[in-house]
Design a protein around this motif. Structure first.
Motif, PDB file in Angstrom:
ATOM      1  N   UNK A  29      30.793 -43.270 -91.068  1.00 26.65           N
ATOM      2  CA  UNK A  29      32.814 -43.464 -90.449  1.00 26.65           C
ATOM      3  C   UNK A  29      32.248 -44.170 -88.787  1.00 26.65           C
ATOM      4  N   UNK A  30      31.401 -44.621 -88.367  1.00 22.02           N
ATOM      5  CA  UNK A  30      31.090 -45.484 -87.481  1.00 22.02           C
ATOM      6  C   UNK A  30      30.555 -46.959 -87.004  1.00 22.02           C
ATOM      7  N   UNK A  31      30.783 -47.126 -88.655  1.00 24.24           N
ATOM      8  CA  UNK A  31      30.716 -48.918 -89.042  1.00 24.24           C
ATOM      9  C   UNK A  31      31.477 -49.791 -88.719  1.00 24.24           C
ATOM     10  N   UNK A  32      31.831 -50.848 -87.982  1.00 24.95           N
ATOM     11  CA  UNK A  32      32.761 -51.523 -88.035  1.00 24.95           C
ATOM     12  C   UNK A  32      33.813 -51.622 -89.042  1.00 24.95           C
ATOM     13  N   UNK A  33      35.080 -51.757 -88.219  1.00 21.92           N
ATOM     14  CA  UNK A  33      36.364 -51.788 -89.093  1.00 21.92           C
ATOM     15  C   UNK A  33      35.739 -52.538 -90.407  1.00 21.92           C
ATOM     16  N   UNK A  34      35.512 -53.958 -90.148  1.00 16.81           N
ATOM     17  CA  UNK A  34      35.441 -54.620 -91.759  1.00 16.81           C
ATOM     18  C   UNK A  34      34.078 -54.428 -91.999  1.00 16.81           C
ATOM     19  N   UNK A  35      33.409 -53.912 -91.365  1.00 18.11           N
ATOM     20  CA  UNK A  35      32.296 -53.783 -92.576  1.00 18.11           C
ATOM     21  C   UNK A  35      32.120 -52.933 -93.717  1.00 18.11           C
ATOM     22  N   UNK A  36      31.879 -53.146 -95.032  1.00 15.54           N
ATOM     23  CA  UNK A  36      32.045 -52.676 -96.710  1.00 15.54           C
ATOM     24  C   UNK A  36      30.935 -51.940 -95.827  1.00 15.54           C
ATOM     25  N   UNK A  37      31.232 -50.417 -96.221  1.00 21.65           N
ATOM     26  CA  UNK A  37      30.076 -49.056 -97.055  1.00 21.65           C
ATOM     27  C   UNK A  37      28.664 -49.491 -97.449  1.00 21.65           C
ATOM     28  N   UNK A  38      29.225 -50.320 -98.879  1.00 24.60           N
ATOM     29  CA  UNK A  38      28.171 -50.525 -99.680  1.00 24.60           C
ATOM     30  C   UNK A  38      28.005 -49.166-101.267  1.00 24.60           C
ATOM     31  N   UNK A  39      26.973 -48.822-101.427  1.00 21.03           N
ATOM     32  CA  UNK A  39      27.370 -47.920-102.698  1.00 21.03           C
ATOM     33  C   UNK A  39      27.960 -46.545-102.051  1.00 21.03           C
ATOM     34  N   UNK A  40      28.841 -45.290-103.139  1.00 20.99           N
ATOM     35  CA  UNK A  40      28.895 -44.293-102.317  1.00 20.99           C
ATOM     36  C   UNK A  40      28.099 -43.680-102.048  1.00 20.99           C
ATOM     37  N   UNK A  41      28.917 -43.173-100.633  1.00 24.56           N
ATOM     38  CA  UNK A  41      27.530 -41.519-100.211  1.00 24.56           C
ATOM     39  C   UNK A  41      28.355 -40.450 -99.596  1.00 24.56           C
ATOM     40  N   UNK A  42      27.665 -39.283-100.389  1.00 24.25           N
ATOM     41  CA  UNK A  42      29.137 -38.174-100.107  1.00 24.25           C
ATOM     42  C   UNK A  42      28.514 -36.984-100.465  1.00 24.25           C
ATOM     43  N   UNK A  43      29.704 -36.124-100.201  1.00 21.39           N
ATOM     44  CA  UNK A  43      29.085 -34.364 -99.992  1.00 21.39           C
ATOM     45  C   UNK A  43      29.636 -34.289-102.288  1.00 21.39           C
ATOM     46  N   UNK A  44      28.651 -34.030-102.492  1.00 18.83           N
ATOM     47  CA  UNK A  44      29.134 -33.761-104.320  1.00 18.83           C
ATOM     48  C   UNK A  44      28.979 -32.601-104.484  1.00 18.83           C
ATOM     49  N   UNK A  45      29.957 -32.474-105.602  1.00 17.47           N
ATOM     50  CA  UNK A  45      30.259 -30.688-105.573  1.00 17.47           C
ATOM     51  C   UNK A  45      28.864 -30.124-105.430  1.00 17.47           C
ATOM     52  N   UNK A  46      28.252 -31.049-106.306  1.00 22.53           N
ATOM     53  CA  UNK A  46      26.828 -29.208-106.717  1.00 22.53           C
ATOM     54  C   UNK A  46      25.692 -29.571-105.365  1.00 22.53           C
ATOM     55  N   UNK A  47      26.267 -30.843-104.155  1.00 25.92           N
ATOM     56  CA  UNK A  47      25.744 -30.378-103.302  1.00 25.92           C
ATOM     57  C   UNK A  47      25.638 -29.374-102.361  1.00 25.92           C
ATOM     58  N   UNK A  48      27.159 -28.995-102.348  1.00 23.33           N
ATOM     59  CA  UNK A  48      27.699 -28.220-101.548  1.00 23.33           C
ATOM     60  C   UNK A  48      27.680 -26.793-102.247  1.00 23.33           C
ATOM     61  N   UNK A  49      27.933 -26.579-103.389  1.00 21.97           N
ATOM     62  CA  UNK A  49      27.154 -25.216-104.284  1.00 21.97           C
ATOM     63  C   UNK A  49      26.107 -24.984-104.149  1.00 21.97           C
ATOM     64  N   UNK A  50      25.570 -25.782-104.457  1.00 15.06           N
ATOM     65  CA  UNK A  50      23.900 -24.626-104.141  1.00 15.06           C
ATOM     66  C   UNK A  50      23.838 -25.112-102.203  1.00 15.06           C
ATOM     67  N   UNK A  51      23.943 -25.645-101.741  1.00 13.40           N
ATOM     68  CA  UNK A  51      23.534 -25.466-100.471  1.00 13.40           C
ATOM     69  C   UNK A  51      24.230 -24.599 -99.530  1.00 13.40           C
ATOM     70  N   UNK A  52      26.085 -24.380-100.311  1.00 15.21           N
ATOM     71  CA  UNK A  52      26.321 -22.772 -99.803  1.00 15.21           C
ATOM     72  C   UNK A  52      25.451 -21.593-100.691  1.00 15.21           C
ATOM     73  N   UNK A  53      25.157 -21.427-101.621  1.00 14.84           N
ATOM     74  CA  UNK A  53      24.462 -20.251-102.087  1.00 14.84           C
ATOM     75  C   UNK A  53      23.137 -20.849-101.722  1.00 14.84           C
ATOM     76  N   UNK A  54      22.614 -21.241-101.195  1.00 21.41           N
ATOM     77  CA  UNK A  54      21.278 -21.351-100.438  1.00 21.41           C
ATOM     78  C   UNK A  54      21.194 -20.448 -98.776  1.00 21.41           C
ATOM     79  N   UNK A  55      22.669 -20.893 -98.196  1.00 17.72           N
ATOM     80  CA  UNK A  55      23.218 -20.500 -96.646  1.00 17.72           C
ATOM     81  C   UNK A  55      23.465 -18.791 -96.831  1.00 17.72           C
ATOM     82  N   UNK A  56      23.705 -18.938 -98.275  1.00 16.92           N
ATOM     83  CA  UNK A  56      24.307 -17.265 -98.540  1.00 16.92           C
ATOM     84  C   UNK A  56      22.970 -16.368 -98.730  1.00 16.92           C
ATOM     85  N   UNK A  57      22.062 -16.962 -99.649  1.00 17.40           N
ATOM     86  CA  UNK A  57      21.206 -16.054 -99.676  1.00 17.40           C
ATOM     87  C   UNK A  57      19.880 -15.911 -98.659  1.00 17.40           C
TER      88      UNK A  57
END
Length: 818
Positions: free
Chosen positions: A722-750
């Protein structure tokens, strides 16, 4: 400079002068080599298996030609002057690449680059001696210019929809012609069709066009024969038009820079002629740019075009320019020479017009960028010009590449990370998830590959030749100056453009640059070297022995590498057409005996052995694939595909802890690979959960910590993007996926952190709760909230509406303790 005549057998030139058979064979071989090379798309060092063979064939041919050179020039090899010593100096360049094999990020790419650099050195050595012969110089220069013009016409034929016709002419010797069409002669991207001709990359083609445009202008002013003037003038508009059709902003930016520098080498009369011809070419091109551009775009966007109409525009304007050039050279140039004779005699006379040209270029740039004048250009070309600024994504991305290259250089400062290192290693150092196997700067890429040691040696070699050439140029008469100026134009133009692009990654471009450097060295201000003088016989014996040995070694290596490449391609073909395991394996075995770490060979063999293990579950297949991959990774420690194959192998055997270790230990090498981190997070949870069931708290926490650290890495990465200059393209997708969120949440809970778990899981709440993963995230989110003393009635109501049984599941989760 006298013509060298060596050996007994000789051919007779037109003037009766005897020329040795080996000398003639060398010239013929070099001519054929220069004609063959540009049509091989594989002559690009970002290699893949489909395109690597032309590299090895080029090295093979270059090595054979060097043996012919030894036969032709054996008696002339001495170390008496500075020019002779450059033939020694150039050998340090491939030697620096050999040294980088010690720390190479990829042995495969590094060894290929050793071969390529040896080829460049051979081209320089052969050219250095050959181009001192005036007849040979004329033949080689004419060949280079002719090849350049052929490439320009080849590109325009493709642009106007006649690609299949011209591709058929080169298809018999070019592997780049696929299904009757030269691959990517026209590049299609977000800007629409872009002309790339034989290079398959518009920006490199723009650098090539820039160089040969100025060569053509120079050739008009130098030529004494009317038909030569007409031919060179005829090519001006096709080259400027082609430059516009590349849509290369870099080409348009560097064009005036190179033009002004080249003017400094000309006397005022020639400067005026250069300006006139450039203006005529520009006006002629603008007159036909829109209709020719539109015709090409229509064809390449699937509409019916009329190539004859396009050629009519080009031929009409080009013939008119040929006529004007003949008239100017016949009647205006001699008078201009007389009229400026007094001006020429004045001190710094050649500086006045370049200074004026700087101002004129500034005015033109302001007009094209700041007024409606840009609308005289075709729409997409005008838009590209309008976007030339330091906030444009292409510029910003290049700056990112360079900053990331500095990071690599800091880790490999002295001898570099090896040839082709950027393609292997950039993912570890990249600032954001772009995909670029080139650093888009010859300087930065060279520093990455050979470090400061290799870079200093190369720059010393380059600057010495430029200094000596310019010094000799200033002292020489006009005829001697003109004999080798073409080489200076080519070398300077391409290297300047290469400051911000990867033109030198094309082996053909590298070949003509080193041949051009040889032409400059052949004409340089030459002085005797007495400090290191040895007996001629001793030097001749040592040097020729070294060259013969190097040639033979490279011939042997090239043949072996060609065999390995053919066997890998054969094995890959059989994998798609045969079910006989041994039949498929045989050619791959042969290839890997020659090159045990060849990435494509290893990966194809790995897939084959994995299939054998999946079907039979025999440990023999597992062990063979394991040894294959682990040994190959010692040579290719950044090869992601090999790591993925190793992970699959471990998983097939049920060795999930080993798969987890590969993911964990190499995560920093692929810092922006979203799928890598997703697999690491999922695997960390699965193994940690197993340890929880075994009541191994320490191991559970170890796995969970790894998974949560990986999750935080993704969170931090998303914030960074989000800090990249306005005109610069990010490139490939890089984001939190549902599997990342689910498993990270489970680990934190456990880990008995329900509040933190609910914060993570909330990020994955979706409207569609019929999806199994979305439903599970909602369940764990509500359970964690309930355990932490909170609630979310809206999500709860949606989930219960979809599945009323989730009410009990949530309560059960909230009551669990770990």
């Amino acid at each position: 400079m006298s013509n060298p005549v060596y050996g007994k057998k000789a051919a007779t030139s037109r003037n009766g002068e005897k020329l040795p058979a080996a000398f003639m064979l060398l010239i013929i071989g070099l001519i054929l080599f220069l004609v063959w090379a540009p049509f091989q798309a594989g002559l690009f060092n970002g290699l893949v298996i489909d395109f690597e063979k032309p590299i090895y064939w080029a090295v093979l041919v270059g090595s054979v030609l060097l043996l012919v050179w030894v036969a032709a020039y054996f008696k002339n090899i001495k170390l008496e002057n500075q020019r002779d010593w450059t033939a020694i100096f150039v050998l340090l360049i491939p030697i620096t690449y050999i040294i980088t094999l010690i720390s190479a990020a990829s042995q495969y790419f590094a060894s290929n680059m050793v071969l390529i650099q040896c080829l460049y050195a051979f081209m320089f050595i052969m050219g250095l001696y050959l181009l001192q012969n005036k007849k040979a110089n004329r033949v080689v220069e004419t060949t280079i210019i002719a090849v350049g013009y052929i490439i320009v016409l080849f590109g325009l034929f493709n642009w106007l929809g006649q690609g299949r016709t011209v591709s058929a002419l080169v298809g018999w010797f070019s592997g780049t012609v696929v299904k009757g069409q030269y691959t990517q002669a026209i590049w299609i991207d977000a800007n629409g069709p872009r002309l790339a001709s034989v290079f398959q990359y518009p920006n490199t083609y723009a650098a090539f066009l820039m160089a040969f445009f100025f060569v053509a202008v120079f050739a008009i002013t130098r030529s004494k024969k009317w038909y030569e003037q007409a031919i060179h003038a005829f090519m001006l508009v096709p080259m400027v038009l082609s430059l516009l059709l590349t849509l290369s902003r870099g080409g348009l930016v560097f064009l005036p820079v190179v033009f002004i520098v080249l003017l400094l080498f000309l006397k005022p009369a020639k400067q005026i002629l250069w300006i006139v011809y450039c203006l005529l070419a520009g006006v002629g091109t603008l007159a036909i740019a829109k209709p020719v551009t539109d015709l090409g775009q229509q064809f390449h966007l699937g509409k019916i075009g009329d190539p004859a109409k396009g050629w009519l525009y080009i031929l009409a304007v080009s013939l008119l320019l040929s006529l004007l050039a003949w008239l100017i050279q016949r009647f205006v140039a001699p008078r201009l020479e007389k009229a400026t004779s007094k001006w020429t005699a004045k001190k710094l006379a050649n500086l006045w017009l370049p200074v004026v040209s700087v101002a004129a270029v500034g005015v033109l740039v302001a007009l094209f960028l700041g007024t409606n004048l840009k609308h005289v250009l075709p729409g997409n070309i005008g838009e590209r010009l309008e976007n030339i600024n330091m906030q444009q994504h292409s510029f910003l991305e290049r700056m990112t590449f360079y900053k990331d290259a500095v990071k690599v250089i800091k880790d490999y400062p002295v001898i570099g990370a090896g040839g082709g290192a950027w393609a292997s290693i950039y993912e570890k150092y990249q600032n954001n998830p772009y995909t670029s196997r080139q650093a888009h700067s010859f300087v930065m890429q060279y520093l990455v590959e050979v470090g400061l040691l290799g870079f200093i040696i190369f720059m010393a070699f380059l600057l010495f030749i430029f200094y000596k050439y310019v010094r000799g140029y200033m002292k020489a008469g006009e005829q001697d100056r003109e004999s080798y100026f073409v080489y200076f134009i080519i070398v300077f133009s391409i290297l300047i453009h290469s400051l911000m692009d990867f033109n030198m990654s094309y082996v053909f471009i590298g070949m003509i640059v080193f041949l051009g450097l040889a032409g400059m060295a052949a004409a340089m201000d030459n002085r005797p070297v007495t400090k290191f003088t040895l007996k001629s016989g001793t030097i001749r014996g040592l040097y020729t022995s070294l060259m013969v040995l190097a040639s033979l070694v490279l011939i042997f290596m090239s043949i072996r590498f060609i065999q390995a490449s053919q066997d890998i391609l054969k094995g890959r073909t059989l994998m798609a057409t045969s079910s006989n395991f041994q039949e498929i394996k045989a050619p791959l075995d042969k290839a890997l005996k020659i090159r045990s770490g060849h990435p494509d060979g290893v990966l194809n063999m790995s897939v084959l052995l994995k299939a054998g293990f999946d079907q039979t579950k025999e440990d023999g297949f597992y062990n063979e694939e394991y040894n294959l991959l682990t040994n190959a990774l010692k040579k290719e420690p950044f090869n992601k595909n090999m790591y993925n194959q190793l992970i699959k192998l471990y998983e097939a055997k049920g060795e999930f802890d080993k798969a987890y270790a590969v993911l964990r230990d190499n995560a920093d090498r692929f810092a922006w690979d979203m799928s890598w981190y997703e697999k690491l997070i999922v695997q960390s949870y699965e193994l940690g959960y197993q340890k929880l069931g075994q009541q191994d708290v320490a191991q559970k926490e170890k796995y969970f910590k790894t998974g949560l650290d990986a999750y935080q890495h993704v969170v931090d990465g998303v914030a960074h993007l989000k800090t990249l200059p306005k005109g610069q393209l990010q490139g490939n997708p890089f984001e939190l996926t549902q599997l990342m969120i689910l498993n990270a949440g489970k680990m934190q809970y456990m880990l008995n952190e329900p509040a933190k778990a609910s914060e993570i899981l909330k990020l994955g709440i979706k409207d569609d709760l019929t999806d199994a993963t979305n439903k599970e995230i909602a369940r764990w989110y509500l359970g964690a909230l309930q355990k932490a003393g909170g609630s979310d009635q809206a999500v709860y109501d949606k989930l219960i509406k979809v599945d009323p049984s989730e009410k009990d599941s949530i309560s059960q989760l909230a009551g669990l303790s770990f």
